[in-house]
Write a protein that holds these residues in place. Sequence first.
Motif, PDB file in Angstrom:
ATOM      1  N   VAL A 136      11.678   1.205  12.229  1.00  0.00           N
ATOM      2  CA  VAL A 136      10.231   1.032  12.264  1.00  0.00           C
ATOM      3  C   VAL A 136       9.678   2.224  13.020  1.00  0.00           C
ATOM      4  O   VAL A 136      10.042   2.443  14.187  1.00  0.00           O
ATOM      5  CB  VAL A 136       9.819  -0.279  12.965  1.00  0.00           C
ATOM      6  CG1 VAL A 136       8.301  -0.385  13.032  1.00  0.00           C
ATOM      7  CG2 VAL A 136      10.419  -1.488  12.257  1.00  0.00           C
ATOM      8  N   ARG A 190       0.682  -7.120   9.082  1.00  0.00           N
ATOM      9  CA  ARG A 190       1.954  -7.566   9.655  1.00  0.00           C
ATOM     10  C   ARG A 190       2.982  -7.752   8.547  1.00  0.00           C
ATOM     11  O   ARG A 190       2.672  -8.296   7.481  1.00  0.00           O
ATOM     12  CB  ARG A 190       1.731  -8.890  10.382  1.00  0.00           C
ATOM     13  CG  ARG A 190       2.965  -9.501  11.039  1.00  0.00           C
ATOM     14  CD  ARG A 190       3.216  -8.906  12.396  1.00  0.00           C
ATOM     15  NE  ARG A 190       4.453  -9.442  12.966  1.00  0.00           N
ATOM     16  CZ  ARG A 190       4.537 -10.540  13.713  1.00  0.00           C
ATOM     17  NH1 ARG A 190       3.433 -11.241  13.976  1.00  0.00           N
ATOM     18  NH2 ARG A 190       5.689 -10.935  14.216  1.00  0.00           N
ATOM     19  N   THR A 191       4.207  -7.314   8.786  1.00  0.00           N
ATOM     20  CA  THR A 191       5.307  -7.564   7.866  1.00  0.00           C
ATOM     21  C   THR A 191       6.525  -8.024   8.656  1.00  0.00           C
ATOM     22  O   THR A 191       6.690  -7.697   9.828  1.00  0.00           O
ATOM     23  CB  THR A 191       5.682  -6.321   7.046  1.00  0.00           C
ATOM     24  OG1 THR A 191       6.175  -5.300   7.923  1.00  0.00           O
ATOM     25  CG2 THR A 191       4.487  -5.792   6.252  1.00  0.00           C
ATOM     26  N   ALA A 238       5.503  -4.230  12.304  1.00  0.00           N
ATOM     27  CA  ALA A 238       6.594  -4.556  11.387  1.00  0.00           C
ATOM     28  C   ALA A 238       7.795  -5.047  12.181  1.00  0.00           C
ATOM     29  O   ALA A 238       8.170  -4.438  13.187  1.00  0.00           O
ATOM     30  CB  ALA A 238       6.970  -3.331  10.553  1.00  0.00           C
ATOM     31  N   ASN A 298      10.470   1.103   7.606  1.00  0.00           N
ATOM     32  CA  ASN A 298       9.054   0.773   7.718  1.00  0.00           C
ATOM     33  C   ASN A 298       8.279   1.931   8.326  1.00  0.00           C
ATOM     34  O   ASN A 298       8.702   2.495   9.336  1.00  0.00           O
ATOM     35  CB  ASN A 298       8.867  -0.463   8.595  1.00  0.00           C
ATOM     36  CG  ASN A 298       9.510  -1.706   8.013  1.00  0.00           C
ATOM     37  OD1 ASN A 298       8.931  -2.383   7.175  1.00  0.00           O
ATOM     38  ND2 ASN A 298      10.728  -1.999   8.440  1.00  0.00           N
ATOM     39  N   LEU A 347       2.492   0.033   6.567  1.00  0.00           N
ATOM     40  CA  LEU A 347       1.430  -0.813   7.098  1.00  0.00           C
ATOM     41  C   LEU A 347       0.313   0.049   7.646  1.00  0.00           C
ATOM     42  O   LEU A 347       0.562   1.093   8.264  1.00  0.00           O
ATOM     43  CB  LEU A 347       1.946  -1.703   8.236  1.00  0.00           C
ATOM     44  CG  LEU A 347       3.128  -2.623   8.007  1.00  0.00           C
ATOM     45  CD1 LEU A 347       4.444  -1.893   8.255  1.00  0.00           C
ATOM     46  CD2 LEU A 347       3.028  -3.832   8.933  1.00  0.00           C
TER      47      LEU A 347
END
Length: 394
Positions: free
Chosen positions: A335, A280-281, A313, A304, A268
């Motif tokens: 993340v 955003r995920t 994320a 991520n 991202l």
Amino acid sequence: MTETKVERVKNATYHDTKGDLFTSFNVDDFDVPRGRDEVWRFTPLRRLRGLHDGTFPEATTPDVSVDVPESASGVTVEKVTRDDERIGTAGAPVDRVGAQAWTAMEEATLVTFARNSSNTDPVTVTVTGRGADVTSFTDVSIVVEDGAEAIVNIRYTGDGTHSDNHEYIVGDNARLTVVVHVDWDDTAVHLGNQRAKLGRDAVLRHNVACFGGGVVRLIPSVKFTAPGGDAELLGVYFADDGQFFEQRLLVDHAEPNCRSNVLYKGALQADPSSDLPDARTAWVGDVLIRANAQGTDTYETNRNLVLTEGARADAVPNLEIETGEIVGAGHAATVGRFDDDQLFYLLSRGIDPNQARRLIVRGFFSEVIGRIPVKAVRDQLEEQIAEELEGTRL
């Protein structure tokens, strides 16, 4: 005598497992999703253009084309209506949007690979958006009969508001490789249910690459119906300013001696000064091992890379085990930023810091992309990652 009134449970689980979610082909059986609902808590409902509550723009016939290579053998392509008994056999949608797509669609695309046929060149299904001012609904059903081998590349392109259902029926001793390439324009909205049903000793390789679209929410699920099945679900995604990608998976081990492996990787990046929504995920991975699924071997991983400020994320792996007689089971999710050791190594070799970071990002994705069997798709994804990183100061 007092009469007891029993109301039907909707949008809920009848039992205690993720695999027993309420399903239906009828949109009226579902309540309108709310932001506080567990399965919708990450999704920006206001950006769905009414797909979730019936206020979507006028519906139109979807643009779905199928390209069958000259080398193909035993491949049949048909346009059918939803009352055709050959579709819908993998199960009903698990949410209101999927049921809406089924209820409202005018036609479905059915691709059948005949028993014992072998096709190593991909059949390509292309879904082209009809534009943001209209909505399209459809179903894509892939049936691989007993003993057959097939590769299918499903690609989304253009702009639009779209919802669909995919189903993959993999027969006994059959093998299916699917590549779902989400390459929409950055303003498109797409929500999809993807359901797979595997027979005895069947093999499924399901690959997702998500780079385009404003809001994309995919729900892949796999159910084993006989022993010996083998499923691998791989995914890559790269979100920029204004993009929201959600992957919500379920692998239902309902039979003994089956294997599954899930590996999704995402990156991202965002520009904090932009007036677009943040990148955003959300990734939610559910694996269920039922009481009679002895000998199960499963693992799920989500990684991520948050490359800049203004990106977020969420990663939620879940594992439910009802029997201890298994080969192995586990999950992992991370993340974070760059691997400092890798960065230090490249800098010590005299590589420019920005170039070093780009090399790390490309290497991060290569573990997944390298497993996609279609070279043209691998090359295209590598190019898209390079384009995403071009001009970005990491």
